[in-house]
Design an enzyme around this catalytic site. Structure first.
Site: not given
Length: 257
Positions: A64, A109, A203
């Site tokens: 992402h 992910d 992230s």
């Protein structure tokens, strides 16, 4: 409420930036400049993330974190001070699930980036090895990144911050996050009582256990560092065969199985 932490990155132009602070990653401290030679600062037109150098030509981050005009900086500590050995690269190839429908908050992910040119190892640049075994519940691991040092208010620091957290039993995370499948390819990690956590802007950041890359930050609770809201990290051990096959040139599978 649970959400993908990257959403906060879309508001970067409105955020307050901080210089070195005494308040740190949530509950952490400024990293020692010599403890993160594998840590990459990853940016694009949409967000800021972190990544991990696993050899001189390859970096791992979260799927992402993908965006246009991606840039990978290595050998960075204080973003306002240039290290002599800082090196900047862009992706030559990106391997990840192209559609967000193909990956979820608990599966796939992960993005493997081939750099346009290999980096040179130096005092502040060196790869870390992939996890050689599954995560062990109760293990104390290290998180790091340039994410916010405050939550829910977002304050982004110039230097990375580090904190020690624990691997938590997956079934405990299922109790908090019922949307998790019976067996997800994620590592549940944090402090059950709260107080320490990765957060917005982290992230793709590494979860380091026993000197190896055990996970990549995927998602967690909001606000961050709340009791009973540990973070979820993509389990590197579960993807090691796919990673090694791509690096060796044995597969061109963009999306991991």
């Amino acid at each position: 409420m649970v959400l993908i932490r990257v959403l906060a990155n879309l508001l970067l132009l409105q955020l307050s930036y901080a210089q070195k602070s005494s308040e740190l990653v949530i509950g952490g401290d400024e990293c020692n400049i010599n403890e993160h030679p594998f840590l990459a600062f990853v940016t694009s037109d949409r967000r800021r993330c972190a990544g991990t150098l696993i050899n001189q030509e390859w970096v791992l981050t979260a799927a992402h974190c993908n965006g246009k005009y991606m840039k990978i900086e290595l050998g960075v500590h204080d973003k306002m001070v240039r290290n002599e050995d800082k090196q900047t690269r862009v992706p030559k190839q990106k391997f990840f699930c192209l559609s967000s429908k193909e990956y979820t908050m608990w599966d796939k992910d992960i993005m493997l980036i081939r750099l346009n040119t290999p980096v040179n190892n130096s005092t502040h640049i060196a790869p870390v090895s992939l996890a050689s075994r599954p995560p062990v519940v109760g293990s104390v691991c290290r998180i790091m990144g340039w994410g916010t040092i405050s939550s829910p208010k977002v304050i982004l620091p110039d230097v990375p911050h580090c904190a020690n957290i624990e691997i938590i039993k997956y079934s405990k995370c299922q109790g908090v996050h019922p949307e998790l499948p019976a067996k997800g390819r994620v590592v549940c990690a944090g402090i059950w009582q709260g107080g320490k956590d990765s957060c917005h802007g982290d992230s793709g950041a590494p979860l380091i256990c026993n000197g190896q890359l055990q996970g990549l930050l995927s998602w967690g609770g909001d606000p961050c560092a709340q009791p009973l809201q540990p973070g979820l990290y993509t389990d590197i051990f579960d993807y090691s065969d796919w990673i090694q096959s791509i690096i060796a040139g044995n597969t061109t599978a963009t999306c991991p199985p």
